[in-house]
Structure formats: C-alpha cells, structure tokens
Design a protein around this motif. Structure first.
Motif: not given
Length: 345
Positions: A129-130, A101, A125-126, A91, A173, A60
């Motif tokens: 990542y998903k 975050q 990045w989120t 987290n 998003y 990450e």
C-alpha cells in the motif's frame, strides 16, 4: 470496557473537529451559493463517486483474499471485504489510523485464521500500500512535475515530509521482515529509548513481547521472498484501490460542472492531499484534510466551489464510508456473539 471508552472519546473528538472545521470553512462563505452548487450537482457523477469510494474499500479486501489464498487459507471474498470495512471504521476513529489492523486480526481470529497468517497478510498489504503511493508520486514527479510545483507551492515541505515518512516506513517494515538482526537492533533501541524516557517500566517484558512479534514477521519474510507473483497481483489491486480513492474527487469535479482540468490532473492533486495529510495524527484526518483540500483545489475550482467539492468528496469518501463500515462492524459483532452463543461459549 476501557478500550470501548477510548473509541467513544475518539468519536466525540472527531465530531467536535467536524463541527469546528465546517464553521471555519463556511463562516465567511455564501452559503446560498454553496447550497445551490450542491443541489445542482449532477447526480449520476455523485453515484459514480460513491462507487469509486466503495471500490477503494472493496479492493483492500480483494488484496487480502489474494494473500490468504496464496497461504492456502480458504477465506471467502465477502469475509475479506468485511475485514476491510472493519479496518476502515477503526482506522477512522483512532489517531494515526492505529486501530484498524488490530481489529482486523481479531475478527480474522474469530473466523479461524491464525495470528501468523493474519499478521503476514496485513503486513504484506501495508508494505505494498505504501509502495504504491511512493511509486505513483515518483511517476508524478517524472512526468507531471509542473503540476506539483504549481499547486503544492507553499505546501511542498509538507509533501516532502509525507514522502519521507512513507519511504522510511517501507524501509523499517522491510528491515523488520527481511533482516532478523536489523529488526532486533531496532527493537532493542526503541525499548531502550522508551525506558530512558520513562514511557515503559519493564523493558525486558516489552522486549520479550516484541521478540515474539518478530517471529511472526519472519514468517512474512519467507512468504514475501517466495511469492513474487502474489506481490505483483497485490500491487495491481492496490494501485486500482488508490486510483479509485483519488477518482472520487474527479467525479465530484464533473458533478459540479468542472471540465477545464483532466482526470489525471485531479487525481494527482488528490494524491497530494493523501501524502500530506495521512501522516498527521488525527482520527480520519478530520479537520486538516478538509482545510487542505479547499486550499489545494481553490485555484482549480474557485473557493466556494472548492468548499462544495470538499463537502461532497469527503462526504462520499470518508463520512458515508464510516457509516457503512460502522454498520458492517456492528453486523460482524452480532455475528460473533451469535456464533459464540451457539457454541455455548
């Protein structure tokens, strides 16, 4: 002070959950058999599982480094890895992994990275990542659907919900980033709904704050449209990150003498755990993660060995990482205090 109190409460709640889960899972088991399995575990594979777990967090940080460098921000690799460990820790101790975050943004700000750049980095990045998880599960259902239908069985509904939540998250998003009018409509609808439910009193103030946040996300839209190459590299590093996390269970399986199932089989089963559990609002998924792991892997390993595998796998991929990330977070805080002390702030 109030925020720290919430973190302490979450940590206490997590410890209580851990105790309750261990009691439920172990009360009817042969503890001697479980202890013997743990003692007999091949140490070299346990070391490899720990390396895989640390790789998960480190990758990450590498993704953050790639994004920040593409924004012409000269952040070091160790700093980005530090942000990753900080995110993991917060987290882990906050419901729905909501605390990571904001703390990452805070520590990036302390290192001179502006809010716009940090927001773009974490948002970008989120999304990736998903996307990686959704793409991986799409691959599973195209080429390994027999495993899904055999082992998910009564949990298929939970898997479907998990996938839907991930896909909807990606869509939301994407709307927020790429469609200004669509984002504004979402903001106005959410604030209107929360106002009607009496969750928020001053609707206009909330709308203004969210509007300012959207302006930062618009920077992300420009960035993502013009950095396709960066997207590909971050997708690759994030895929390695995901697989490293899932591979922890594979190494634990080998450590306990398993060999009937392939590496891909175990990785796929562990990915199911992530899809089904990550959507639940418990700090670190404590409780449900352990129980679901045992249920899913019991047909593969046998129930008592599955309990041993759960203890090792969760111990390596979560609890030990929490301790490491807590140490990194404490170091970062002392570093911040020392720097401010030197500057006279």
């Amino acid at each position: 002070m109030q925020k720290n109190k919430k973190y302490y409460i979450n940590i206490i709640f997590m410890l209580i959950l851990i105790g309750a889960v261990l009691y439920v899972l172990l009360k009817d088991q042969d503890l001697g058999e479980i202890i013997a399995a743990l003692k007999g575990a091949e140490k070299s594979f346990i070391v490899l599982s720990a390396i895989a777990a640390v790789t998960y967090v480190v990758m990450e940080g590498i993704s953050m480094l790639i994004i920040l460098r593409s924004l012409d921000i000269k952040s070091g690799a160790m700093a980005c890895i530090r942000y990753s460990f900080i995110g993991f820790f917060f987290n882990a101790i906050t419901p729905s992994a909501s605390g990571g975050q904001p703390m990452q943004v805070l520590y990036m700000h302390n290192d001179g990275i502006n809010a716009g750049a940090s927001s773009v980095t974490l948002l970008f990045w989120t999304i990736i990542y998903k996307v990686v998880l959704v793409v991986f599960e799409a691959y599973v259902f195209i080429f390994h659907r027999d495993i899904a239908f055999e082992f998910l069985d009564g949990y298929m509904w939970l898997f479907i919900i998990g996938m839907v939540v991930n896909v909807v998250s990606i869509l939301l998003y994407s709307i927020i980033v790429f469609s200004k009018s669509g984002a504004q409509k979402i903001v106005y609808f959410v604030t209107w709904l929360l106002h009607k439910l009496h969750v928020v009193k001053h609707k206009e103030q909330i709308e203004e704050k969210l509007e300012n946040l959207l302006k930062e996300y618009q920077q992300g839209a420009v960035y993502m449209k013009t950095h396709i190459g960066t997207s590909i590299w971050v997708f690759i590093t994030t895929l390695i990150q995901r697989i490293a996390y899932f591979a922890v269970t594979w190494f634990v399986y080998l450590a306990l003498g398993g060999g009937s199932f392939s590496c891909m089989d175990i990785i796929i089963l562990q990915s199911f755990v992530s899809v089904c559990i990550d959507i639940l609002p418990f700090p670190g998924g404590v409780g449900v993660n352990e129980g679901f792991f045992v249920d899913l892997f019991a047909p593969v390993m046998g129930h008592s060995i599955a309990v041993s595998a759960m203890l090792l796998s969760r111990g390596v991929s979560f609890y030990i990482l929490v301790l490491i990330s807590a140490a990194v977070s404490i170091y970062a805080q002392f570093r911040k205090i020392r720097r401010y002390g030197r500057s006279g702030i």
